[in-house]
Structures are given as C-alpha cells and as structure tokens.
Design an enzyme around this catalytic site. Structure first.
Site, PDB file in Angstrom:
ATOM      1  N   GLY A  85       6.101  81.313  54.152  1.00 26.71           N
ATOM      2  CA  GLY A  85       4.680  80.933  54.132  1.00 26.71           C
ATOM      3  C   GLY A  85       3.804  82.012  53.531  1.00 26.71           C
ATOM      4  N   ALA A  86       4.276  82.580  52.410  1.00 30.53           N
ATOM      5  CA  ALA A  86       3.502  83.668  51.775  1.00 30.53           C
ATOM      6  C   ALA A  86       2.510  83.129  50.762  1.00 30.53           C
ATOM      7  CB  ALA A  86       4.467  84.654  51.114  1.00 30.53           C
TER       8      ALA A  86
ATOM      9  N   SER B 148      -0.300  81.616  51.442  1.00 31.53           N
ATOM     10  CA  SER B 148      -1.702  81.697  51.875  1.00 31.53           C
ATOM     11  C   SER B 148      -1.826  82.572  53.122  1.00 31.53           C
ATOM     12  CB  SER B 148      -2.272  80.298  52.153  1.00 31.53           C
ATOM     13  OG  SER B 148      -1.776  79.789  53.367  1.00 31.53           O
ATOM     14  N   GLY B 149      -3.082  82.816  53.503  1.00 32.56           N
ATOM     15  CA  GLY B 149      -3.390  83.463  54.774  1.00 32.56           C
ATOM     16  C   GLY B 149      -2.666  84.786  55.023  1.00 32.56           C
TER      17      GLY B 149
ATOM     18  N   GLY C 115       0.518  85.491  55.446  1.00 32.55           N
ATOM     19  CA  GLY C 115       1.722  85.741  54.654  1.00 32.55           C
ATOM     20  C   GLY C 115       1.382  86.302  53.290  1.00 32.55           C
TER      21      GLY C 115
ATOM     22  N   SER D 286       1.605  84.660  68.884  1.00 31.16           N
ATOM     23  CA  SER D 286       0.137  84.560  68.989  1.00 31.16           C
ATOM     24  C   SER D 286      -0.346  84.673  70.424  1.00 31.16           C
ATOM     25  CB  SER D 286      -0.373  83.238  68.430  1.00 31.16           C
ATOM     26  OG  SER D 286      -1.781  83.209  68.532  1.00 31.16           O
TER      27      SER D 286
ATOM     28  N   TYR E 161       1.765  73.295  69.000  1.00 30.00           N
ATOM     29  CA  TYR E 161       1.679  74.569  68.257  1.00 30.00           C
ATOM     30  C   TYR E 161       1.843  75.753  69.207  1.00 30.00           C
ATOM     31  CZ  TYR E 161      -0.450  78.626  65.976  1.00 30.00           C
ATOM     32  OH  TYR E 161      -0.681  79.894  65.493  1.00 30.00           O
TER      33      TYR E 161
HETATM   34  P1  NDP Z   1      -1.896  79.519  56.749  1.00 28.67           P
HETATM   35  O1  NDP Z   1      -2.002  78.040  56.909  1.00 28.67           O
HETATM   36  O2  NDP Z   1      -2.836  80.201  55.835  1.00 28.67           O
HETATM   37  O3  NDP Z   1      -0.421  79.893  56.306  1.00 28.67           O
HETATM   38  C1  NDP Z   1       0.673  79.178  56.765  1.00 28.67           C
HETATM   39  C2  NDP Z   1       1.746  79.214  55.706  1.00 28.67           C
HETATM   40  O4  NDP Z   1       2.854  78.462  56.189  1.00 28.67           O
HETATM   41  C3  NDP Z   1       1.330  78.578  54.378  1.00 28.67           C
HETATM   42  O5  NDP Z   1       1.797  79.381  53.347  1.00 28.67           O
HETATM   43  C4  NDP Z   1       2.056  77.253  54.395  1.00 28.67           C
HETATM   44  O6  NDP Z   1       2.403  76.771  53.119  1.00 28.67           O
HETATM   45  C5  NDP Z   1       3.304  77.655  55.148  1.00 28.67           C
HETATM   46  N1  NDP Z   1       4.046  76.492  55.621  1.00 28.67           N
HETATM   47  C6  NDP Z   1       3.617  75.483  56.384  1.00 28.67           C
HETATM   48  N2  NDP Z   1       4.594  74.578  56.549  1.00 28.67           N
HETATM   49  C7  NDP Z   1       5.666  75.042  55.876  1.00 28.67           C
HETATM   50  C8  NDP Z   1       6.963  74.541  55.648  1.00 28.67           C
HETATM   51  N3  NDP Z   1       7.359  73.362  56.115  1.00 28.67           N
HETATM   52  N4  NDP Z   1       7.818  75.275  54.913  1.00 28.67           N
HETATM   53  C9  NDP Z   1       7.437  76.449  54.381  1.00 28.67           C
HETATM   54  N5  NDP Z   1       6.212  76.961  54.549  1.00 28.67           N
HETATM   55  C10 NDP Z   1       5.331  76.251  55.284  1.00 28.67           C
HETATM   56  O7  NDP Z   1      -1.990  80.110  58.233  1.00 28.67           O
HETATM   57  P2  NDP Z   1      -1.991  81.625  58.783  1.00 28.67           P
HETATM   58  O8  NDP Z   1      -1.835  82.573  57.682  1.00 28.67           O
HETATM   59  O9  NDP Z   1      -3.120  81.737  59.705  1.00 28.67           O
HETATM   60  O10 NDP Z   1      -0.679  81.597  59.676  1.00 28.67           O
HETATM   61  C11 NDP Z   1       0.385  82.488  59.470  1.00 28.67           C
HETATM   62  C12 NDP Z   1       1.013  82.848  60.816  1.00 28.67           C
HETATM   63  O11 NDP Z   1       0.068  83.555  61.603  1.00 28.67           O
HETATM   64  C13 NDP Z   1       1.449  81.653  61.656  1.00 28.67           C
HETATM   65  O12 NDP Z   1       2.699  81.943  62.235  1.00 28.67           O
HETATM   66  C14 NDP Z   1       0.392  81.563  62.743  1.00 28.67           C
HETATM   67  O13 NDP Z   1       0.900  80.996  63.913  1.00 28.67           O
HETATM   68  C15 NDP Z   1       0.074  83.036  62.919  1.00 28.67           C
HETATM   69  N6  NDP Z   1      -1.188  83.338  63.557  1.00 28.67           N
HETATM   70  C16 NDP Z   1      -2.365  83.001  62.959  1.00 28.67           C
HETATM   71  C17 NDP Z   1      -3.563  83.312  63.570  1.00 28.67           C
HETATM   72  C18 NDP Z   1      -4.871  82.959  62.977  1.00 28.67           C
HETATM   73  O14 NDP Z   1      -5.879  83.223  63.632  1.00 28.67           O
HETATM   74  N7  NDP Z   1      -4.924  82.365  61.778  1.00 28.67           N
HETATM   75  C19 NDP Z   1      -3.593  84.009  64.861  1.00 28.67           C
HETATM   76  C20 NDP Z   1      -2.288  84.310  65.396  1.00 28.67           C
HETATM   77  C21 NDP Z   1      -1.134  84.000  64.748  1.00 28.67           C
HETATM   78  P3  NDP Z   1       1.349  75.973  52.160  1.00 28.67           P
HETATM   79  O15 NDP Z   1       0.531  77.029  51.519  1.00 28.67           O
HETATM   80  O16 NDP Z   1       2.262  75.267  51.223  1.00 28.67           O
HETATM   81  O17 NDP Z   1       0.580  75.073  53.058  1.00 28.67           O
HETATM   82 MG1  PMR Z   2      -9.730  80.724  70.914  1.00 31.24          MG
HETATM   83  C1  PMR Z   2     -11.051  86.651  73.470  1.00 31.24           C
HETATM   84  C2  PMR Z   2     -11.134  85.401  73.395  1.00 31.24           C
HETATM   85  C3  PMR Z   2     -10.450  84.562  72.403  1.00 31.24           C
HETATM   86  C4  PMR Z   2      -9.577  84.905  71.392  1.00 31.24           C
HETATM   87  C5  PMR Z   2      -9.100  86.268  70.974  1.00 31.24           C
HETATM   88  C6  PMR Z   2      -9.194  83.687  70.760  1.00 31.24           C
HETATM   89  C7  PMR Z   2      -8.271  83.590  69.721  1.00 31.24           C
HETATM   90  N1  PMR Z   2      -9.842  82.640  71.392  1.00 31.24           N
HETATM   91  C8  PMR Z   2     -10.629  83.167  72.404  1.00 31.24           C
HETATM   92  C9  PMR Z   2     -11.429  82.479  73.297  1.00 31.24           C
HETATM   93  C10 PMR Z   2     -11.719  81.119  73.230  1.00 31.24           C
HETATM   94  N2  PMR Z   2     -11.196  80.241  72.344  1.00 31.24           N
HETATM   95  C11 PMR Z   2     -12.620  80.412  74.095  1.00 31.24           C
HETATM   96  C12 PMR Z   2     -13.412  81.055  75.214  1.00 31.24           C
HETATM   97  C13 PMR Z   2     -12.621  79.097  73.713  1.00 31.24           C
HETATM   98  C14 PMR Z   2     -13.376  77.942  74.334  1.00 31.24           C
HETATM   99  C15 PMR Z   2     -14.668  77.727  73.667  1.00 31.24           C
HETATM  100  C16 PMR Z   2     -11.716  79.002  72.605  1.00 31.24           C
HETATM  101  C17 PMR Z   2     -11.454  77.826  71.920  1.00 31.24           C
HETATM  102  C18 PMR Z   2     -10.508  77.740  70.894  1.00 31.24           C
HETATM  103  C19 PMR Z   2     -10.095  76.551  70.197  1.00 31.24           C
HETATM  104  C20 PMR Z   2     -10.582  75.163  70.383  1.00 31.24           C
HETATM  105  N3  PMR Z   2      -9.780  78.825  70.398  1.00 31.24           N
HETATM  106  C21 PMR Z   2      -8.951  78.346  69.472  1.00 31.24           C
HETATM  107  C22 PMR Z   2      -9.123  76.974  69.331  1.00 31.24           C
HETATM  108  C23 PMR Z   2      -8.206  76.527  68.331  1.00 31.24           C
HETATM  109  O1  PMR Z   2      -8.048  75.376  67.910  1.00 31.24           O
HETATM  110  C24 PMR Z   2      -7.372  77.712  67.903  1.00 31.24           C
HETATM  111  C25 PMR Z   2      -6.005  77.455  68.449  1.00 31.24           C
HETATM  112  O2  PMR Z   2      -5.759  77.447  69.628  1.00 31.24           O
HETATM  113  O3  PMR Z   2      -5.048  77.271  67.570  1.00 31.24           O
HETATM  114  C26 PMR Z   2      -3.759  77.058  68.180  1.00 31.24           C
HETATM  115  C27 PMR Z   2      -7.978  78.880  68.642  1.00 31.24           C
HETATM  116  C28 PMR Z   2      -7.713  80.244  68.609  1.00 31.24           C
HETATM  117  N4  PMR Z   2      -8.343  81.141  69.442  1.00 31.24           N
HETATM  118  C29 PMR Z   2      -7.889  82.411  69.145  1.00 31.24           C
HETATM  119  C30 PMR Z   2      -6.911  82.294  68.100  1.00 31.24           C
HETATM  120  C31 PMR Z   2      -6.162  83.452  67.497  1.00 31.24           C
HETATM  121  C32 PMR Z   2      -6.824  80.973  67.772  1.00 31.24           C
HETATM  122  C33 PMR Z   2      -5.928  80.491  66.652  1.00 31.24           C
HETATM  123  C34 PMR Z   2      -4.628  80.216  67.270  1.00 31.24           C
HETATM  124  C35 PMR Z   2      -3.374  80.847  66.805  1.00 31.24           C
HETATM  125  O4  PMR Z   2      -3.184  81.085  65.648  1.00 31.24           O
HETATM  126  O5  PMR Z   2      -2.483  81.038  67.633  1.00 31.24           O
END
Ligand code: NDP
Ligand code: PMR
Length: 396
Positions: A90-91, A93-94, A96, A223, A271
């Site tokens: 998944g490199a 976007s984002g 990666g 996460s 997820y």
């Molecule tokens: P993005 O959507 O930007 O990146 C996800 C990547 O995964 C994309 O490159 C996407 O490809 C790829 N992907 C999805 N499905 C497949 C598949 N079937 N085969 C191969 N590649 C696939 O999201 P993030 O960069 O945010 O997420 C990266 C990681 O970080 C994840 O593991 C996520 O759980 C974790 N993470 C993210 C947080 C956040 O706040 N964003 C917080 C904590 C953890 P394509 O470009 O083709 O869609």
């Molecule tokens: Mg969250 C310190 C508080 C904190 C942090 C670090 C995150 C991270 N979130 C926090 C708090 C809250 N979130 C609170 C108080 C709420 C209620 C309003 C809240 C809601 C919320 C939603 C609806 N948060 C979310 C969502 C998503 O849809 C995202 C999710 O759960 O994806 C699975 C998300 C996230 N919050 C984060 C992070 C890192 C996410 C992205 C999830 C992930 O990549 O694992």
C-alpha cells in the site's frame, strides 16, 4: 457512524484514568520503569528524519511492553555495503507513500512498492520525487490470496534480498451497510488488512531469514483505535474478537458471520478488529520466530494521519471535520510526512532492534514502547488467531 464523528463523546466511553491528560499520550499508560537511552544514529539518516520531525536516535520506553520483548539486537554500528531492500504494501498513498519517500531519499534503501494499482503507484512515486533507481513497483492485491502468492514468487524471482517487510495497506469501510468480500470470500477489511498480510508475511519469512543485512525487520502497522485501553479505542463500535467464532467459520457471511466475533456486520468494527489482528500477529511472530531468526518484529501507531485516503469511504462531512477535530481538539494529528518519518524510523533506525514492541511517539516526536490493550496483548488469543488464520489462507 457519521453521527459519531460529528457528535460529542458517546456516553458509553470509559476513559482509563492514565489516558486523560495529553492527547498525544492518550495511549500511554505509564507502567513499568521508564528508561531513556541515547543511541548513535547515522548522521545523514538523522538529518533526513529530523527534517520530517522525527527525533531520531532518542528512544524512550515509557511503558512496559506487554509481551516479554527479548532484545536480540543486531550488531550496532555494523556497516553495510549494500542498499537495503524493503517491501512496503500500500505504498501508493498516505503513510505507505510517505514512508517509501523517506526511505528512498536516504539513498540507502530500494523500496518495493507492493500495490494493487500499478499505474497509481508509478504516478505516486513520481509525484513525490522518488528517483527511479530507488524504487520498483510490484503488483499485489491483498484481497486475493492468489495475488499474494504470485507476488511472493515474483519478488523471489527478482533475485533481490529481503531486509524489511512493512505490512501497511488497509481498507476502512465505515459506511458499508453490507459486507463485501475478498476473492476467496472473506469479509474485505479483515481479509485485506489481516489475512492477506498474514499470508504475505508467512511466505516471505524465509526470505527475511536469509537476509545478511545487519538488521532485518517485519513491521505490521497497528492503530490506537484497536486498543481499548485508550480514549480513541473506546469510541463505539469497539474492537472485540470474541472467541473468533466468525473467523473460524470462514468470515464469509454464509456458513458464518462476516465478523470475527460472530456478530452483525459493522464496517468500522471490522477495521478495528483487523488492527487487533495485526498487533496480535506481530507478537505471535515475535514469540515463534525472534529467538530463532533474529528478525525484529514490531508494530506501531504512527499518529492520526487524518488526511489520508483511508477515510475515502466516509461521508463528506466526516472528511471535512476529521482533520480539524484531530488537529485542534484531540491534538493527535500528524502530517503524512511526519508519520512517514516515524515508520521509516521503525524500519531503519539501527537502535530500534527490540522485538515484540508496539511503538508510539510522544509530543516531542520521540518514540516509546507503548502498552497494548488487554485483548491486543492476549497471548492465548494470538495463538488461536494464528492457527485459525493459517487454515483460512491454506498454510495448514
Ligand atoms: P491510505 O488509504 O492512504 O493507504 C492505504 C493503502 O493501502 C493504499 O495504498 C491502498 O491502495 C492500499 N490498499 C488497499 N487495499 C489494498 C489491497 N487489496 N491490496 C493492496 N493494497 C491495498 O491509508 P493510510 O495511509 O492512512 O493507511 C496506511 C496504514 O496506516 C493502514 O494500515 C492504517 O490502518 C494505518 N493507520 C492509519 C491511521 C490514519 O490516521 N490514517 C492511523 C493509524 C493507523 P490504493 O492506493 O490502490 O487504494
Ligand atoms: Mg478518533 C485522543 C483522542 C483521539 C485520537 C488520538 C483519535 C484517533 N480519536 C480520538 C478521539 C475521538 N475520536 C473522539 C473523542 C471521538 C468521538 C467524537 C472520535 C471519533 C472518531 C471517529 C468517528 N475517531 C475516528 C473515527 C473514525 O471513523 C476513525 C476510525 O475509527 O477509523 C477506524 C477515527 C480515528 N480516531 C483516531 C484515529 C487514528 C482514527 C483513524 C483510525 C485508524 O486509522 O485506526
């Protein structure tokens, strides 16, 4: 789901008393004996990662790791004469892509971008200025086990060594009313984020073992939202694998539920469950293979990268409000560049050799060993997850 984002804290949220103060330290439960160690870090890498806001070289363990993390450190300071090879799933976007850029521009890594959309990955690499000699794109669709096997074969035929594998790709389907499925019929989020990576990591373990690089690593991105010992992990729906009955039944929505715990389908929960699987898998790898192979197994929470494509399936209002909410309210926000620097540090910092660790970063962007939730550190569940998963992907 959308309402959860826009509304206030749901009343069911219970916050651990340790996690109340600083948003960046929300996951931090300050157990154990803190120690702080200063390691030497190659100057050029330090400069590169510093540019990204990573305080490289300063590693602070603020919590006790939940698994006994045996440190079979690779020889410190041993010079390598060749470029390392890292596969990042998944490199395109984002996180990666940002990690690929951070590693490629050190000139010390060749990045294999393992992506489902070849053209998108090529364009992405160009758009962030990764130079040709520092990357290749190889096709990988984690939602097809056949594709995972083909990828492993293609990689092996390339003749490159494997020094680090980063399991980063993920899908998040919070608004889906009905489950969708991988080629083999597993619910898509767990099928892609966990089962696809599980097979990939198992198939490439031998290649990692054979690496003569001074340190070799397998990193599975975790996460905060899968960890119910945090505020973020207590936002409903909460992760819960239960007794794994849905997974054991094939996760196909026909003979069994599409959810790991056997419950009704919920995309956001699927997820979060998949992230628990990622963190449990890393620890089970550590227990089974660290001693024998010297490979460092690690997971991490890179921070809330609220602008990535992960939220593409969420409603527009969420995508609008989520970044400012994380920037100004929770203060958990990090840019893609900073998060990429963090993951690059876990891949390449010679001092981060400790295995079985879930890394997080504090306000000053210093890495520390964080504590996982009870479920995400349950060794018995990790063993069961491993055994059920190997049956599902055809390894047992
Ligand atoms: P993005 O959507 O930007 O990146 C996800 C990547 O995964 C994309 O490159 C996407 O490809 C790829 N992907 C999805 N499905 C497949 C598949 N079937 N085969 C191969 N590649 C696939 O999201 P993030 O960069 O945010 O997420 C990266 C990681 O970080 C994840 O593991 C996520 O759980 C974790 N993470 C993210 C947080 C956040 O706040 N964003 C917080 C904590 C953890 P394509 O470009 O083709 O869609
Ligand atoms: Mg969250 C310190 C508080 C904190 C942090 C670090 C995150 C991270 N979130 C926090 C708090 C809250 N979130 C609170 C108080 C709420 C209620 C309003 C809240 C809601 C919320 C939603 C609806 N948060 C979310 C969502 C998503 O849809 C995202 C999710 O759960 O994806 C699975 C998300 C996230 N919050 C984060 C992070 C890192 C996410 C992205 C999830 C992930 O990549 O694992």
């Amino acid at each position: 789901m959308a309402l959860q984002a826009a509304s206030l804290l749901p009343p069911t949220i219970s916050i651990h008393k340790e996690a109340k103060s600083n948003a960046c330290l929300k996951e931090t439960t300050l157990f154990g004996v803190p120690f702080s160690t200063h390691f030497s870090f190659p100057l050029h890498l330090t400069q590169e990662l510093r540019k990204k806001g990573v305080a490289a070289g300063i590693v602070r363990a603020q919590t006790a790791a939940t698994t006994p993390a045996v440190d079979r450190a690779a020889p410190q300071g041993k010079k390598t004469l060749r470029k390392g090879t890292v596969i990042i799933t998944g490199a395109s976007s984002g996180l990666g892509l940002a990690t690929a850029k951070a590693l490629a521009e050190t000139g010390e890594w060749h990045v294999i971008m393992a992506c489902r959309n070849f053209l998108k990955a090529e364009k992405a690499a160009k758009s962030v200025g990764i130079t040709k000699e520092n990357y290749s794109v190889m096709h990988l669709d984690l939602a097809s086990l056949e594709s995972v096997r083909q990828f492993a074969d293609t990689f092996r035929r390339s003749g490159r060594p494997l020094d680090a594998l980063v399991c980063n790709a993920a899908v998040y389907l919070p608004t889906a009313k009905e489950p969708t499925y991988t080629a083999e019929g597993f619910e898509l989020s767990v099928g892609t984020n966990h089962l696809g990576h599980f097979l990939l990591a198992r198939l490439l373990l031998d290649d990692l073992k054979q690496s003569d690089y001074p340190y070799k690593r397998l990193i599975i991105v975790g996460s905060i939202t899968g960890n119910t010992n945090t505020l973020a992990g207590n936002v409903p729906p909460k992760a819960n694998l239960g007794d794994l009955r849905g997974l054991a039944g094939g996760l196909n929505g026909i003979q069994s539920s599409a959810m790991i715990d056997g419950g009704d389908f919920d995309g956001a929960k699927a997820y979060k469950d998949s992230k628990v699987c990622n963190m449990l898998t890393m620890q089970e790898f550590h227990r089974r293979y660290h001693e024998e192979t010297g490979i460092t197994f690690a997971s991490l929470y890179p921070g809330c990268i609220a602008t990535t494509g992960l939220f593409r399936e969420h409603i527009p209002l969420f995508r609008l409000l989520f970044p400012p909410f994380q920037k100004y309210i929770t203060k958990g926000y990090v840019s893609e560049e900073e998060a990429g620097g963090r993951l690059a540090q876990v891949v390449s910092d010679p001092s981060l050799t400790k295995s079985g660790v879930y890394w997080s970063w504090n306000k000053n962007s210093e890495s520390f060993e964080n504590q996982l939730s009870k479920e995400a550190s349950d060794a018995e569940k990790a063993r069961k997850l491993w055994e059920v998963s190997e049956k599902l992907v055809g390894l047992a």
